[in-house]
Enzyme design. Structure first.
Site, PDB file in Angstrom:
ATOM      1  N   ASN A  66       0.883  -1.165   0.000  1.00 47.08           N
ATOM      2  CA  ASN A  66       0.000   0.000   0.000  1.00 47.08           C
ATOM      3  C   ASN A  66       0.925   1.220   0.000  1.00 47.08           C
ATOM      4  O   ASN A  66       1.606   1.480   0.989  1.00 47.08           O
ATOM      5  CB  ASN A  66      -0.849  -0.035   1.262  1.00 47.08           C
ATOM      6  CG  ASN A  66      -2.178   0.660   1.171  1.00 47.08           C
ATOM      7  OD1 ASN A  66      -2.872   0.769   2.166  1.00 47.08           O
ATOM      8  ND2 ASN A  66      -2.587   1.133   0.010  1.00 47.08           N
ATOM      9  N   ASN A  72      -6.945  10.351  -0.969  1.00 46.00           N
ATOM     10  CA  ASN A  72      -7.015   9.212  -1.879  1.00 46.00           C
ATOM     11  C   ASN A  72      -6.282   9.527  -3.181  1.00 46.00           C
ATOM     12  O   ASN A  72      -5.999  10.691  -3.490  1.00 46.00           O
ATOM     13  CB  ASN A  72      -8.477   8.883  -2.212  1.00 46.00           C
ATOM     14  CG  ASN A  72      -9.217   8.271  -1.054  1.00 46.00           C
ATOM     15  OD1 ASN A  72      -8.714   7.377  -0.375  1.00 46.00           O
ATOM     16  ND2 ASN A  72     -10.427   8.750  -0.817  1.00 46.00           N
ATOM     17  N   CYS A 106      -6.443   6.014   7.159  1.00 48.12           N
ATOM     18  CA  CYS A 106      -5.743   4.970   6.412  1.00 48.12           C
ATOM     19  C   CYS A 106      -4.765   4.287   7.361  1.00 48.12           C
ATOM     20  O   CYS A 106      -3.849   4.933   7.878  1.00 48.12           O
ATOM     21  CB  CYS A 106      -5.001   5.584   5.228  1.00 48.12           C
ATOM     22  SG  CYS A 106      -4.001   4.406   4.298  1.00 48.12           S
ATOM     23  N   GLU A 161     -10.757  -0.607  -2.672  1.00 45.66           N
ATOM     24  CA  GLU A 161     -10.799   0.651  -1.923  1.00 45.66           C
ATOM     25  C   GLU A 161     -11.524   1.753  -2.698  1.00 45.66           C
ATOM     26  O   GLU A 161     -11.206   2.018  -3.857  1.00 45.66           O
ATOM     27  CB  GLU A 161      -9.393   1.132  -1.597  1.00 45.66           C
ATOM     28  CG  GLU A 161      -8.718   0.353  -0.468  1.00 45.66           C
ATOM     29  CD  GLU A 161      -7.552   1.108   0.119  1.00 45.66           C
ATOM     30  OE1 GLU A 161      -7.736   2.286   0.498  1.00 45.66           O
ATOM     31  OE2 GLU A 161      -6.448   0.535   0.196  1.00 45.66           O
ATOM     32  N   ARG A 162     -12.475   2.386  -2.036  1.00 44.64           N
ATOM     33  CA  ARG A 162     -13.094   3.578  -2.606  1.00 44.64           C
ATOM     34  C   ARG A 162     -12.027   4.679  -2.674  1.00 44.64           C
ATOM     35  O   ARG A 162     -11.110   4.722  -1.872  1.00 44.64           O
ATOM     36  CB  ARG A 162     -14.284   4.044  -1.758  1.00 44.64           C
ATOM     37  CG  ARG A 162     -13.880   4.542  -0.392  1.00 44.64           C
ATOM     38  CD  ARG A 162     -15.033   5.168   0.367  1.00 44.64           C
ATOM     39  NE  ARG A 162     -14.553   5.758   1.619  1.00 44.64           N
ATOM     40  CZ  ARG A 162     -15.307   6.436   2.455  1.00 44.64           C
ATOM     41  NH1 ARG A 162     -16.583   6.632   2.191  1.00 44.64           N
ATOM     42  NH2 ARG A 162     -14.802   6.942   3.573  1.00 44.64           N
ATOM     43  N   CYS A 179      -4.780  -3.039   2.753  1.00 46.66           N
ATOM     44  CA  CYS A 179      -5.543  -1.918   3.315  1.00 46.66           C
ATOM     45  C   CYS A 179      -5.585  -2.106   4.826  1.00 46.66           C
ATOM     46  O   CYS A 179      -6.156  -3.096   5.311  1.00 46.66           O
ATOM     47  CB  CYS A 179      -6.954  -1.887   2.733  1.00 46.66           C
ATOM     48  SG  CYS A 179      -8.048  -0.687   3.536  1.00 46.66           S
ATOM     49  N   GLY A 180      -4.991  -1.188   5.573  1.00 48.84           N
ATOM     50  CA  GLY A 180      -4.880  -1.352   7.018  1.00 48.84           C
ATOM     51  C   GLY A 180      -6.199  -1.348   7.751  1.00 48.84           C
ATOM     52  O   GLY A 180      -6.462  -2.190   8.610  1.00 48.84           O
ATOM     53  N   THR A 181      -7.087  -0.387   7.423  1.00 44.78           N
ATOM     54  CA  THR A 181      -8.391  -0.370   8.086  1.00 44.78           C
ATOM     55  C   THR A 181      -9.237  -1.557   7.637  1.00 44.78           C
ATOM     56  O   THR A 181     -10.048  -2.069   8.401  1.00 44.78           O
ATOM     57  CB  THR A 181      -9.139   0.950   7.802  1.00 44.78           C
ATOM     58  OG1 THR A 181      -9.215   1.161   6.390  1.00 44.78           O
ATOM     59  CG2 THR A 181      -8.447   2.126   8.470  1.00 44.78           C
TER      60      THR A 181
END
Length: 262
Positions: free
Chosen positions: A13, A66, A75, A190-191, A200-202
């Site tokens: 990422n 983003n 993020c 991811e949006r 993606c961490g979250t």
């Protein structure tokens, strides 16, 4: 105008970093410029752009955009990379506290180079179906736990969920998690990127919590998570369906630095 930048990645990422103590006014909140810098053919290339600013109460403030140039919610991998970058430029030490759009975060750089990031508490978890969950871990996430032998195209599936009537206004990140012998593997749409990211961490955090809910585990726990970009770990405490002391751990690597005109 020319600007110094640094590129970091956390399990694939990747992010452009700017030191906000300098004048970055031509870039900050400039959607077309940020989108161009993140473009992988016409710019530097990244999943997002992060500006670190002097903190008023804590070590620094993280401002995240983003790759489409829009300012985003939290993020996780970007936050871990922000801790490493903050130490590199002298805004923080190995242990730090900083502010992000979703509030205060604590973090630490470990001896093995991994970076721990404290995440927000999670108190509202919607169990939409037996194996489908929705929650906010700093960003909103839809999680589908895949059954044994089940597979899906995360980009096609993610777009269908993200743009359906329920979610298209605000958007949602979409995850598919497979149960492994030890932990889970995760794919995320991811949006804001509007595509799959290597990690993606979250999203990883949401999947670990969903997996814990599905398995019925209580109390203290940790989940090893494999993404296409590498290994992460999520640890947490749970009591009466409330999740706290959530920590996302993994590598954060400086890739290169340079100067670009805007």
């Amino acid at each position: 105008m020319e600007y110094k930048f640094w590129k970091y990645q956390g399990t694939g990422n990747d992010f452009i970093f700017l030191d906000g103590r300098n004048d970055v006014s031509a870039i900050k909140d400039n959607t077309p410029v940020i989108a161009r810098l993140c473009d992988r053919k016409f710019g530097i290339g990244a999943d997002g752009l992060i500006i670190l600013e002097e903190g008023s109460e804590h070590d620094f403030r993280m401002v995240y955009y983003n790759s489409d140039g829009s300012e985003s919610t939290m993020c996780g991998n970007g936050g871990r990379c922000a801790i490493a970058f903050a130490k590199f430029i002298g805004l923080a030490k190995d242990s730090t506290v900083f502010d992000a759009i979703d509030g205060k975060h604590a973090g630490e750089i470990l001896e093995d180079g991994w970076v721990e990031l404290g995440m927000i508490n999670v108190s509202k978890i919607s169990n939409l179906k037996t194996n489908v969950y929705e929650m906010n871990t700093g960003s909103p996430h839809y999680v589908q736990l895949l059954k044994k032998g089940e597979a899906l195209d995360i980009v096609d599936f993610g777009r269908k969920i993200r743009y359906n009537d329920q979610y298209k206004a605000e958007g949602i990140n979409v995850n598919a998690a497979k149960m492994l012998e030890n932990g889970i593997s995760v794919e995320t749409y991811e949006r804001g990127v509007e595509d799959e990211t290597l990690s993606c961490g979250t999203g990883v955090t949401a999947c670990a919590i969903a997996y814990n809910e599905f398995m019925g585990n209580k109390g203290k726990n940790s989940v090893d998570v494999m993404t296409k970009g590498g290994q992460l770990k999520v640890s947490f405490m749970e009591k009466d369906g409330q999740y706290f002391d959530i920590v996302l751990s993994g590598p954060a690597v400086r890739v290169f630095e340079g100067v670009i005109g805007v």
